[in-house]
Design a protein around this motif. Structure first.
Motif, PDB file in Angstrom:
ATOM      1  N   ASP A   1       6.157 -83.815 -46.292  1.00  0.00           N
ATOM      2  CA  ASP A   1       5.591 -82.548 -46.762  1.00  0.00           C
ATOM      3  C   ASP A   1       5.527 -82.468 -48.282  1.00  0.00           C
ATOM      4  O   ASP A   1       4.620 -81.843 -48.830  1.00  0.00           O
ATOM      5  N   GLY A   2       6.484 -83.047 -48.970  1.00  0.00           N
ATOM      6  CA  GLY A   2       6.438 -82.985 -50.428  1.00  0.00           C
ATOM      7  C   GLY A   2       7.761 -83.365 -51.059  1.00  0.00           C
ATOM      8  O   GLY A   2       8.791 -83.497 -50.396  1.00  0.00           O
ATOM      9  N   ILE A   3       7.696 -83.557 -52.382  1.00  0.00           N
ATOM     10  CA  ILE A   3       8.863 -83.934 -53.176  1.00  0.00           C
ATOM     11  C   ILE A   3       8.968 -82.969 -54.354  1.00  0.00           C
ATOM     12  O   ILE A   3       7.966 -82.647 -54.993  1.00  0.00           O
ATOM     13  N   ARG A   4      10.184 -82.538 -54.631  1.00  0.00           N
ATOM     14  CA  ARG A   4      10.442 -81.661 -55.771  1.00  0.00           C
ATOM     15  C   ARG A   4      11.476 -82.320 -56.683  1.00  0.00           C
ATOM     16  O   ARG A   4      12.490 -82.828 -56.219  1.00  0.00           O
ATOM     17  N   LEU A   5      11.177 -82.297 -57.986  1.00  0.00           N
ATOM     18  CA  LEU A   5      12.096 -82.816 -58.992  1.00  0.00           C
ATOM     19  C   LEU A   5      12.491 -81.670 -59.906  1.00  0.00           C
ATOM     20  O   LEU A   5      11.630 -80.921 -60.362  1.00  0.00           O
ATOM     21  N   HIS A   6      13.789 -81.527 -60.187  1.00  0.00           N
ATOM     22  CA  HIS A   6      14.283 -80.386 -60.940  1.00  0.00           C
ATOM     23  C   HIS A   6      14.820 -80.802 -62.299  1.00  0.00           C
ATOM     24  O   HIS A   6      15.204 -81.954 -62.509  1.00  0.00           O
ATOM     25  N   SER A   7      14.889 -79.846 -63.205  1.00  0.00           N
ATOM     26  CA  SER A   7      15.299 -80.134 -64.581  1.00  0.00           C
ATOM     27  C   SER A   7      16.765 -80.530 -64.700  1.00  0.00           C
ATOM     28  O   SER A   7      17.171 -81.090 -65.717  1.00  0.00           O
ATOM     29  N   ASP A   8      17.583 -80.258 -63.678  1.00  0.00           N
ATOM     30  CA  ASP A   8      18.977 -80.693 -63.706  1.00  0.00           C
ATOM     31  C   ASP A   8      19.138 -82.107 -63.152  1.00  0.00           C
ATOM     32  O   ASP A   8      20.252 -82.547 -62.886  1.00  0.00           O
ATOM     33  N   THR A   9      18.022 -82.805 -62.977  1.00  0.00           N
ATOM     34  CA  THR A   9      17.899 -84.182 -62.456  1.00  0.00           C
ATOM     35  C   THR A   9      18.214 -84.285 -60.973  1.00  0.00           C
ATOM     36  O   THR A   9      18.396 -85.382 -60.456  1.00  0.00           O
ATOM     37  N   SER A  10      18.278 -83.154 -60.279  1.00  0.00           N
ATOM     38  CA  SER A  10      18.371 -83.207 -58.821  1.00  0.00           C
ATOM     39  C   SER A  10      16.962 -83.270 -58.252  1.00  0.00           C
ATOM     40  O   SER A  10      15.967 -83.114 -58.971  1.00  0.00           O
ATOM     41  N   GLY A  11      16.865 -83.490 -56.963  1.00  0.00           N
ATOM     42  CA  GLY A  11      15.556 -83.560 -56.323  1.00  0.00           C
ATOM     43  C   GLY A  11      15.658 -83.235 -54.848  1.00  0.00           C
ATOM     44  O   GLY A  11      16.758 -83.152 -54.287  1.00  0.00           O
ATOM     45  N   LEU A  12      14.520 -83.059 -54.225  1.00  0.00           N
ATOM     46  CA  LEU A  12      14.474 -82.728 -52.797  1.00  0.00           C
ATOM     47  C   LEU A  12      13.206 -83.315 -52.196  1.00  0.00           C
ATOM     48  O   LEU A  12      12.112 -83.107 -52.720  1.00  0.00           O
ATOM     49  N   THR A  13      13.373 -84.062 -51.120  1.00  0.00           N
ATOM     50  CA  THR A  13      12.240 -84.608 -50.369  1.00  0.00           C
ATOM     51  C   THR A  13      12.250 -83.982 -48.982  1.00  0.00           C
ATOM     52  O   THR A  13      13.266 -84.031 -48.282  1.00  0.00           O
ATOM     53  N   VAL A  14      11.131 -83.386 -48.599  1.00  0.00           N
ATOM     54  CA  VAL A  14      11.031 -82.688 -47.313  1.00  0.00           C
ATOM     55  C   VAL A  14      10.078 -83.453 -46.412  1.00  0.00           C
ATOM     56  O   VAL A  14       8.934 -83.735 -46.798  1.00  0.00           O
ATOM     57  N   SER A  15      10.556 -83.807 -45.226  1.00  0.00           N
ATOM     58  CA  SER A  15       9.704 -84.478 -44.242  1.00  0.00           C
ATOM     59  C   SER A  15       9.908 -83.825 -42.882  1.00  0.00           C
ATOM     60  O   SER A  15      10.925 -83.175 -42.636  1.00  0.00           O
ATOM     61  N   ARG A  16       8.921 -83.995 -42.025  1.00  0.00           N
ATOM     62  CA  ARG A  16       8.985 -83.423 -40.684  1.00  0.00           C
ATOM     63  C   ARG A  16       9.054 -84.526 -39.643  1.00  0.00           C
ATOM     64  O   ARG A  16       8.486 -85.596 -39.803  1.00  0.00           O
ATOM     65  N   GLY A  17       9.752 -84.227 -38.570  1.00  0.00           N
ATOM     66  CA  GLY A  17       9.917 -85.182 -37.490  1.00  0.00           C
ATOM     67  C   GLY A  17      11.179 -84.851 -36.730  1.00  0.00           C
ATOM     68  O   GLY A  17      11.754 -83.774 -36.891  1.00  0.00           O
ATOM     69  N   LYS A  18      11.629 -85.754 -35.899  1.00  0.00           N
ATOM     70  CA  LYS A  18      12.854 -85.539 -35.141  1.00  0.00           C
ATOM     71  C   LYS A  18      14.024 -85.351 -36.101  1.00  0.00           C
ATOM     72  O   LYS A  18      14.182 -86.107 -37.060  1.00  0.00           O
ATOM     73  N   PRO A  19      14.854 -84.327 -35.865  1.00  0.00           N
ATOM     74  CA  PRO A  19      15.991 -84.090 -36.770  1.00  0.00           C
ATOM     75  C   PRO A  19      17.113 -85.103 -36.607  1.00  0.00           C
ATOM     76  O   PRO A  19      18.074 -85.085 -37.374  1.00  0.00           O
ATOM     77  N   THR A  20      17.004 -85.963 -35.625  1.00  0.00           N
ATOM     78  CA  THR A  20      17.997 -87.015 -35.401  1.00  0.00           C
ATOM     79  C   THR A  20      17.260 -88.318 -35.134  1.00  0.00           C
ATOM     80  O   THR A  20      16.025 -88.357 -35.097  1.00  0.00           O
ATOM     81  N   GLY A  21      18.000 -89.376 -34.945  1.00  0.00           N
ATOM     82  CA  GLY A  21      17.383 -90.652 -34.611  1.00  0.00           C
ATOM     83  C   GLY A  21      17.266 -91.581 -35.803  1.00  0.00           C
ATOM     84  O   GLY A  21      17.599 -91.241 -36.946  1.00  0.00           O
ATOM     85  N   ALA A  22      16.756 -92.791 -35.532  1.00  0.00           N
ATOM     86  CA  ALA A  22      16.706 -93.845 -36.544  1.00  0.00           C
ATOM     87  C   ALA A  22      15.858 -93.460 -37.750  1.00  0.00           C
ATOM     88  O   ALA A  22      16.214 -93.755 -38.897  1.00  0.00           O
ATOM     89  N   GLY A  23      14.723 -92.788 -37.506  1.00  0.00           N
ATOM     90  CA  GLY A  23      13.840 -92.415 -38.618  1.00  0.00           C
ATOM     91  C   GLY A  23      14.525 -91.498 -39.608  1.00  0.00           C
ATOM     92  O   GLY A  23      14.430 -91.690 -40.824  1.00  0.00           O
ATOM     93  N   MET A  24      15.224 -90.500 -39.092  1.00  0.00           N
ATOM     94  CA  MET A  24      15.926 -89.559 -39.958  1.00  0.00           C
ATOM     95  C   MET A  24      17.073 -90.240 -40.683  1.00  0.00           C
ATOM     96  O   MET A  24      17.305 -89.999 -41.868  1.00  0.00           O
ATOM     97  N   ILE A  25      17.791 -91.111 -40.000  1.00  0.00           N
ATOM     98  CA  ILE A  25      18.921 -91.814 -40.620  1.00  0.00           C
ATOM     99  C   ILE A  25      18.437 -92.721 -41.742  1.00  0.00           C
ATOM    100  O   ILE A  25      18.992 -92.721 -42.853  1.00  0.00           O
ATOM    101  N   LEU A  26      17.393 -93.500 -41.478  1.00  0.00           N
ATOM    102  CA  LEU A  26      16.868 -94.402 -42.507  1.00  0.00           C
ATOM    103  C   LEU A  26      16.327 -93.630 -43.701  1.00  0.00           C
ATOM    104  O   LEU A  26      16.504 -94.044 -44.857  1.00  0.00           O
ATOM    105  N   THR A  27      15.669 -92.502 -43.426  1.00  0.00           N
ATOM    106  CA  THR A  27      15.143 -91.679 -44.522  1.00  0.00           C
ATOM    107  C   THR A  27      16.268 -91.147 -45.389  1.00  0.00           C
ATOM    108  O   THR A  27      16.198 -91.201 -46.627  1.00  0.00           O
ATOM    109  N   ALA A  28      17.321 -90.641 -44.758  1.00  0.00           N
ATOM    110  CA  ALA A  28      18.450 -90.102 -45.519  1.00  0.00           C
ATOM    111  C   ALA A  28      19.188 -91.190 -46.286  1.00  0.00           C
ATOM    112  O   ALA A  28      19.717 -90.940 -47.373  1.00  0.00           O
ATOM    113  N   ALA A  29      19.211 -92.403 -45.737  1.00  0.00           N
ATOM    114  CA  ALA A  29      19.960 -93.495 -46.366  1.00  0.00           C
ATOM    115  C   ALA A  29      19.194 -94.172 -47.494  1.00  0.00           C
ATOM    116  O   ALA A  29      19.775 -94.952 -48.253  1.00  0.00           O
ATOM    117  N   ALA A  30      17.913 -93.879 -47.629  1.00  0.00           N
ATOM    118  CA  ALA A  30      17.072 -94.645 -48.562  1.00  0.00           C
ATOM    119  C   ALA A  30      17.215 -94.233 -50.016  1.00  0.00           C
ATOM    120  O   ALA A  30      16.883 -95.001 -50.915  1.00  0.00           O
TER     121      ALA A  30
END
Length: 252
Positions: free
Chosen positions: A69-98
């Motif tokens: 859905d999108g990526i946000r970068l903040h001035s405190d050098t934090s960030g947020l990546t939002v994606s849609r799909g199953k909230p569990t499973g290999a795809g979510m784990i790999l995404t979080a681990a990347a």
């Protein structure tokens, strides 16, 4: 850059450039290390690590079939990546681990390119990746950060000579390799501070009120493996990438 035809451009990008002097490689490593260790500089330069971190989340989300859905970068050098799909499973784990390994792995890939003499290819490849990422940015500060970074890469690759390109490319790769290590230690220290406050621990060994939004704690909830396991994995990837990439850059 002296280009008279598309063929000349292709040859320039795919061709190899001479290796810089050893003292120059060491000098760029020293400057990158200073940027990582000196807090006032790190607070600004860390934006580049955040770009790579969030880009890693986004790329793996797409590769695993999730909808980005999108990526946000903040001035405190934090960030947020939002994606849609199953909230569990290999795809979510790999995404979080990347995220945490991404800067170091990019640095490792860059070191491989530089060891092969492909300085211009690295600069143009980075420019292309930033252009693709720009499409997915969803806030003004993020757009500004990626635009400025991409413009810097483009200007160096198009307007400067081989010596300046080599200094810039080696400096960037050293910074990714070294800068990829520090955020994992920062996350570990953050979790330790929360632990000292006596907060209760939730499933998977995560601090229930501590750093619940961190990648390691999200992975702990997804896999029921302690967050410390994921921190160890992040440390392993970043430190091994630094070792391997450093050897390539130094010609060892």
């Amino acid at each position: 850059m002296d280009i008279s035809s598309p063929g000349d451009l292709w040859d320039r990008v795919t061709g190899s450039q001479p290796d810089p002097a050893s003292w120059l490689v060491l000098a760029t490593a020293a400057v990158a290390l200073a940027a990582v260790l000196w807090r006032p500089v790190w607070q600004v330069a860390r934006n580049a690590v955040t770009i790579a971190h969030e880009g890693g989340h986004g790329l793996v989300a797409l590769l695993t079939g999730r909808r980005l859905d999108g990526i946000r970068l903040h001035s405190d050098t934090s960030g947020l990546t939002v994606s849609r799909g199953k909230p569990t499973g290999a795809g979510m784990i790999l995404t979080a681990a990347a995220g945490y390994p991404a800067p170091s792995l990019l640095g490792l890939g860059g070191a491989w390119l530089l060891a092969a003499g492909h300085i211009t290819a690295l600069l143009w490849g980075a420019t292309g990746l930033l252009a693709v990422m720009l499409v997915m940015i969803r806030n003004a500060y993020g757009v500004l950060t990626v635009l400025v970074t991409g413009a810097l890469f483009f200007c160096v690759s198009w307007l400067t000579g081989p010596d300046v390109q080599a200094v810039f490319a080696y400096g960037v790769v050293w910074f990714l390799l070294l800068g990829g290590v520090r955020p994992v230690f920062e996350l570990q220290a953050k979790r330790r501070r929360y632990g000292r406050r006596g907060l209760p621990f939730g499933s998977g060994g995560t601090a229930a009120g501590g750093a619940p939004d961190s990648d390691a704690d999200q992975l702990a909830r997804l896999t029921h493996a302690p967050a410390a396991v994921w921190l160890f994995l992040f440390h392993t990837v970043t430190l091994c990438s630094l070792t391997g990439g450093g050897r390539w850059l130094l010609g060892l």
